[in-house]
Write a protein that holds these residues in place. Structure first.
Motif, PDB file in Angstrom:
ATOM      1  N   LYS A   1       0.877  -1.347   0.341  1.00 13.65           N
ATOM      2  CA  LYS A   1       0.071  -0.220  -0.201  1.00 13.65           C
ATOM      3  C   LYS A   1       0.896   1.235  -0.218  1.00 13.65           C
ATOM      4  O   LYS A   1       1.620   1.540   0.926  1.00 13.65           O
ATOM      5  CB  LYS A   1      -1.098  -0.696   1.335  1.00 13.65           C
ATOM      6  N   ILE A   2       0.903   2.127  -0.753  1.00 10.88           N
ATOM      7  CA  ILE A   2       1.450   3.152  -1.442  1.00 10.88           C
ATOM      8  C   ILE A   2       0.725   4.135  -1.733  1.00 10.88           C
ATOM      9  O   ILE A   2       0.376   4.028  -2.840  1.00 10.88           O
ATOM     10  CB  ILE A   2       2.694   3.017  -2.390  1.00 10.88           C
ATOM     11  N   VAL A   3       0.988   5.918  -0.484  1.00 15.91           N
ATOM     12  CA  VAL A   3       0.728   6.554  -1.068  1.00 15.91           C
ATOM     13  C   VAL A   3       1.934   8.114  -1.383  1.00 15.91           C
ATOM     14  O   VAL A   3       2.938   7.623  -1.073  1.00 15.91           O
ATOM     15  CB  VAL A   3      -0.135   7.106  -0.170  1.00 15.91           C
TER      16      VAL A   3
ATOM     17  N   GLN B   1      -2.634   4.293   7.464  1.00 14.07           N
ATOM     18  CA  GLN B   1      -0.925   3.061   7.622  1.00 14.07           C
ATOM     19  C   GLN B   1      -0.169   2.829   6.498  1.00 14.07           C
ATOM     20  O   GLN B   1      -0.282   1.240   6.146  1.00 14.07           O
ATOM     21  CB  GLN B   1      -1.740   2.116   8.500  1.00 14.07           C
ATOM     22  N   PRO B   2      -0.035   2.966   5.422  1.00 14.73           N
ATOM     23  CA  PRO B   2       0.291   2.318   3.862  1.00 14.73           C
ATOM     24  C   PRO B   2       1.559   1.702   4.288  1.00 14.73           C
ATOM     25  O   PRO B   2       2.328   2.060   5.377  1.00 14.73           O
ATOM     26  CB  PRO B   2       0.290   3.546   3.196  1.00 14.73           C
ATOM     27  N   ASP B   3       2.212   1.441   3.710  1.00 13.46           N
ATOM     28  CA  ASP B   3       3.809   0.752   3.949  1.00 13.46           C
ATOM     29  C   ASP B   3       4.155   1.822   3.374  1.00 13.46           C
ATOM     30  O   ASP B   3       5.783   2.078   3.954  1.00 13.46           O
ATOM     31  CB  ASP B   3       3.812  -0.252   2.288  1.00 13.46           C
ATOM     32  N   ALA B   4       4.261   2.539   2.337  1.00 12.97           N
ATOM     33  CA  ALA B   4       5.018   4.256   2.227  1.00 12.97           C
ATOM     34  C   ALA B   4       4.278   5.146   1.636  1.00 12.97           C
ATOM     35  O   ALA B   4       3.345   4.444   1.162  1.00 12.97           O
ATOM     36  CB  ALA B   4       5.971   3.457   1.474  1.00 12.97           C
ATOM     37  N   ILE B   5       5.044   5.988   2.603  1.00  9.36           N
ATOM     38  CA  ILE B   5       5.058   7.668   1.269  1.00  9.36           C
ATOM     39  C   ILE B   5       5.912   7.525   0.696  1.00  9.36           C
ATOM     40  O   ILE B   5       7.130   7.963   0.883  1.00  9.36           O
ATOM     41  CB  ILE B   5       4.477   8.149   2.604  1.00  9.36           C
ATOM     42  N   VAL B   6       5.175   8.026  -0.361  1.00  6.15           N
ATOM     43  CA  VAL B   6       6.313   8.390  -1.459  1.00  6.15           C
ATOM     44  C   VAL B   6       6.189  10.659  -1.155  1.00  6.15           C
ATOM     45  O   VAL B   6       4.850  10.185  -1.242  1.00  6.15           O
ATOM     46  CB  VAL B   6       6.371   8.118  -3.419  1.00  6.15           C
ATOM     47  N   THR B   7       7.126  11.281  -1.414  1.00  2.56           N
ATOM     48  CA  THR B   7       6.777  12.917  -1.402  1.00  2.56           C
ATOM     49  C   THR B   7       7.608  13.409  -1.893  1.00  2.56           C
ATOM     50  O   THR B   7       8.727  12.754  -1.536  1.00  2.56           O
ATOM     51  CB  THR B   7       6.302  13.187   0.285  1.00  2.56           C
ATOM     52  N   ALA B   8       7.353  15.011  -1.860  1.00  5.95           N
ATOM     53  CA  ALA B   8       8.250  15.477  -2.335  1.00  5.95           C
ATOM     54  C   ALA B   8       8.639  16.682  -1.192  1.00  5.95           C
ATOM     55  O   ALA B   8       7.658  16.917  -1.054  1.00  5.95           O
ATOM     56  CB  ALA B   8       7.812  16.425  -3.855  1.00  5.95           C
ATOM     57  N   ILE B   9       9.821  16.890  -0.966  1.00  2.00           N
ATOM     58  CA  ILE B   9      10.742  17.571   0.168  1.00  2.00           C
ATOM     59  C   ILE B   9      10.426  19.038  -0.555  1.00  2.00           C
ATOM     60  O   ILE B   9      11.161  19.210  -0.179  1.00  2.00           O
ATOM     61  CB  ILE B   9      11.218  16.918   0.925  1.00  2.00           C
ATOM     62  N   ALA B  10       9.264  20.031  -0.829  1.00  2.00           N
ATOM     63  CA  ALA B  10       9.175  21.093  -1.239  1.00  2.00           C
ATOM     64  C   ALA B  10      10.341  22.179  -0.257  1.00  2.00           C
ATOM     65  O   ALA B  10       9.791  23.392  -0.548  1.00  2.00           O
ATOM     66  CB  ALA B  10       8.603  21.649  -2.150  1.00  2.00           C
ATOM     67  N   ASP B  11       9.546  21.525   1.838  1.00  2.00           N
ATOM     68  CA  ASP B  11       9.627  22.882   2.127  1.00  2.00           C
ATOM     69  C   ASP B  11      10.267  21.922   3.480  1.00  2.00           C
ATOM     70  O   ASP B  11       9.302  21.329   3.948  1.00  2.00           O
ATOM     71  CB  ASP B  11       8.677  23.432   2.225  1.00  2.00           C
ATOM     72  N   ASP B  12      10.967  22.401   3.824  1.00  2.00           N
ATOM     73  CA  ASP B  12      11.503  21.001   5.466  1.00  2.00           C
ATOM     74  C   ASP B  12      11.100  21.952   6.431  1.00  2.00           C
ATOM     75  O   ASP B  12      10.899  20.835   6.473  1.00  2.00           O
ATOM     76  CB  ASP B  12      12.820  21.616   4.866  1.00  2.00           C
ATOM     77  N   ALA B  13      10.920  23.097   6.351  1.00  2.00           N
ATOM     78  CA  ALA B  13       9.968  23.442   7.360  1.00  2.00           C
ATOM     79  C   ALA B  13       8.134  22.393   7.729  1.00  2.00           C
ATOM     80  O   ALA B  13       8.102  22.275   8.778  1.00  2.00           O
ATOM     81  CB  ALA B  13      10.084  24.680   7.918  1.00  2.00           C
ATOM     82  N   ALA B  14       7.749  22.454   6.700  1.00  2.00           N
ATOM     83  CA  ALA B  14       6.457  22.393   6.745  1.00  2.00           C
ATOM     84  C   ALA B  14       6.646  20.618   6.628  1.00  2.00           C
ATOM     85  O   ALA B  14       5.737  19.807   7.601  1.00  2.00           O
ATOM     86  CB  ALA B  14       5.949  22.676   5.217  1.00  2.00           C
ATOM     87  N   ILE B  15       7.558  20.057   5.913  1.00  2.00           N
ATOM     88  CA  ILE B  15       7.064  18.995   5.593  1.00  2.00           C
ATOM     89  C   ILE B  15       8.202  17.260   6.471  1.00  2.00           C
ATOM     90  O   ILE B  15       7.318  16.178   6.619  1.00  2.00           O
ATOM     91  CB  ILE B  15       7.746  18.766   4.156  1.00  2.00           C
ATOM     92  N   CYS B  16       9.216  17.660   6.945  1.00  2.00           N
ATOM     93  CA  CYS B  16      10.432  17.532   7.421  1.00  2.00           C
ATOM     94  C   CYS B  16       9.978  16.483   8.732  1.00  2.00           C
ATOM     95  O   CYS B  16       9.486  15.410   8.868  1.00  2.00           O
ATOM     96  CB  CYS B  16      11.590  17.930   8.017  1.00  2.00           C
ATOM     97  N   PRO B  17       8.894  17.637   9.513  1.00  2.00           N
ATOM     98  CA  PRO B  17       8.083  16.707  11.024  1.00  2.00           C
ATOM     99  C   PRO B  17       6.881  15.993  10.158  1.00  2.00           C
ATOM    100  O   PRO B  17       6.666  14.515  11.090  1.00  2.00           O
ATOM    101  CB  PRO B  17       7.637  18.241  10.892  1.00  2.00           C
ATOM    102  N   VAL B  18       6.485  16.081   9.439  1.00  2.00           N
ATOM    103  CA  VAL B  18       5.323  15.052   9.154  1.00  2.00           C
ATOM    104  C   VAL B  18       6.544  13.581   8.941  1.00  2.00           C
ATOM    105  O   VAL B  18       5.533  12.310   8.931  1.00  2.00           O
ATOM    106  CB  VAL B  18       4.402  15.884   8.061  1.00  2.00           C
TER     107      VAL B  18
ATOM    108  N   ASP C   1      -1.332  -1.109  -4.130  1.00  2.00           N
ATOM    109  CA  ASP C   1      -2.189  -0.627  -3.803  1.00  2.00           C
ATOM    110  C   ASP C   1      -2.122   0.489  -3.474  1.00  2.00           C
ATOM    111  O   ASP C   1      -1.291   0.922  -2.650  1.00  2.00           O
ATOM    112  CB  ASP C   1      -3.237  -1.265  -2.700  1.00  2.00           C
ATOM    113  N   CYS C   2      -2.487   1.692  -4.250  1.00  3.39           N
ATOM    114  CA  CYS C   2      -1.354   3.240  -4.551  1.00  3.39           C
ATOM    115  C   CYS C   2      -2.757   3.981  -4.459  1.00  3.39           C
ATOM    116  O   CYS C   2      -4.025   3.967  -5.355  1.00  3.39           O
ATOM    117  CB  CYS C   2      -0.595   2.670  -5.925  1.00  3.39           C
ATOM    118  N   LYS C   3      -1.971   5.388  -4.598  1.00  2.00           N
ATOM    119  CA  LYS C   3      -3.392   6.658  -4.663  1.00  2.00           C
ATOM    120  C   LYS C   3      -2.196   7.469  -4.807  1.00  2.00           C
ATOM    121  O   LYS C   3      -1.184   7.768  -3.888  1.00  2.00           O
ATOM    122  CB  LYS C   3      -4.031   6.284  -4.206  1.00  2.00           C
ATOM    123  N   MET C   4      -2.078   8.388  -5.424  1.00  2.00           N
ATOM    124  CA  MET C   4      -1.762   9.533  -5.332  1.00  2.00           C
ATOM    125  C   MET C   4      -2.871  11.387  -5.557  1.00  2.00           C
ATOM    126  O   MET C   4      -3.558  10.971  -5.908  1.00  2.00           O
ATOM    127  CB  MET C   4      -0.203  10.263  -7.107  1.00  2.00           C
ATOM    128  N   LEU C   5      -1.870  11.874  -4.269  1.00  2.00           N
ATOM    129  CA  LEU C   5      -3.086  12.896  -4.255  1.00  2.00           C
ATOM    130  C   LEU C   5      -2.555  14.320  -4.357  1.00  2.00           C
ATOM    131  O   LEU C   5      -1.174  14.709  -3.564  1.00  2.00           O
ATOM    132  CB  LEU C   5      -2.398  12.227  -2.476  1.00  2.00           C
TER     133      LEU C   5
END
Length: 333
Positions: free
Chosen positions: A40-42, A97-114, A71-75
């Motif tokens: 399961k990948i988002v 609770q997916p196995d993995a999240i793929v994401t673009a880290i375009a803003d460290d301050a906002a995204i790294c904590p998540v 089982d994939c979904k792009m948001l």
């Protein structure tokens, strides 16, 4: 630290990945036990469905998910470039609770904590398209995408070859997302190439300006055109994304000859290739959107099912003229 592999190695990885997918399918068809639950990948990022580049990434993502039975979904975001929307989408993904999240880290301050929220729960996070400036400290397992400074230098070095051999030079850099990792680093690479050009031409007047050009086609057209109206001696415009196509449309509508203003940017998408065909856009860098969608799924499959470690991939910095751009676009239709 995850190792960065070359584009040549990428093709071998894809061939091996496809062979693995076919083998798994064959085992399943023959009655041999396979994993009961698909991966399961988002995939989350900072762009809306209207963005042509990200539709190309989705094609690669969807193909990999099909190849591996995942089982994939792009948001997508509701608003183009919205980091707030992306963060909300990431938290929505974490809740499933997916196995993995793929994401673009375009803003460290906002995204790294998540990212940390996800990895603390045992979710694999792969960065794609944009990496954290803090690298592994952000918690992602690997990065699949472009080296932005390097790509900017290559684009700048190739484009200056088209500059007039005499007379003053005026260059405009459209900083699509001021403060954004990808936009600022690409601009830095182009500026490095322009500094080298200045050093090689000490007797010439060379002006380089920067503007906040935006990430909306209409906005980019308005802002770059306003600069051009104030500086009709503009030699070249570099966009940090694909939005130079909007200025190309303005030049065409005004009847300004193709090539009078040299245009260069990033991303091989239909709008860009159309204006390359017409001669209004001269150079474009292909950063490999299909690979940015496909290879994270390969990594998650290898990590979850074969206990392999993650590795980082430089997905591309090839500078294309029309022949190369046309071929790249056609290859993923």
């Amino acid at each position: 630290m995850a190792r960065m592999i070359s584009r040549e190695e990428v093709m071998k990885v894809m061939q091996n990945a496809l062979a693995t997918a076919l083998a798994v399918a064959a085992l399943g068809a023959g009655g041999t036990a396979v994993a009961a639950d698909p991966l399961k990948i988002v995939f989350t990022h900072h762009s809306s469905v209207s963005n042509s580049f990200w539709r190309g990434v989705k094609r690669g993502f969807d193909q990999a998910c099909t190849d591996f039975g995942a089982d994939c979904k792009m948001l997508f975001t509701n608003t183009e470039g919205s980091i707030a929307d992306q963060v909300n989408n990431m938290r929505t993904a974490i809740a499933t609770q997916p196995d993995a999240i793929v994401t673009a880290i375009a803003d460290d301050a906002a995204i790294c904590p998540v990212v940390k929220e996800a990895t603390d729960l045992g979710i694999i996070v792969i960065a794609s398209n944009v990496d954290a400036l803090s690298g592994d400290d952000c918690g992602r397992a690997a990065y699949v995408g472009q080296n932005f400074i390097d790509a900017g230098e290559v684009l700048g070095s190739e484009t200056v070859k088209l500059f007039p051999t005499e007379g003053p030079i005026r260059v405009l850099l459209g900083i699509s997302a001021p403060g954004g990792n990808w936009s600022e680093d690409r601009a830095k690479g182009i500026e490095n190439a322009l500094e080298a050009y200045k050093s090689a031409n000490p007797g010439r007047e060379i002006v380089v300006d920067r503007i906040d050009s935006g990430t909306d086609l209409a906005v980019v057209a308005e802002r770059v055109t306003a600069y051009y109206d104030a500086h009709p001696d503009l030699t070249a415009y570099f966009d940090m994304g694909m939005w130079e196509a909007s200025f190309a449309r303005v030049l065409e509508e005004r009847g300004i000859p193709a090539g009078k203003v040299i245009l260069a940017g990033f991303d091989v998408i239909p709008e860009v290739v159309d204006y390359m065909e017409k001669g209004y856009i001269q150079k474009v860098v292909n950063q490999g959107p299909f690979l940015q969608g496909y290879l994270p799924v390969v990594q998650v499959n290898l990590m979850k099912n074969y206990y392999q470690s993650a590795w980082s991939v430089d997905s591309g910095r090839g500078v294309f003229d029309i022949e190369g751009a046309r071929a790249a676009l056609e290859s993923f239709k």
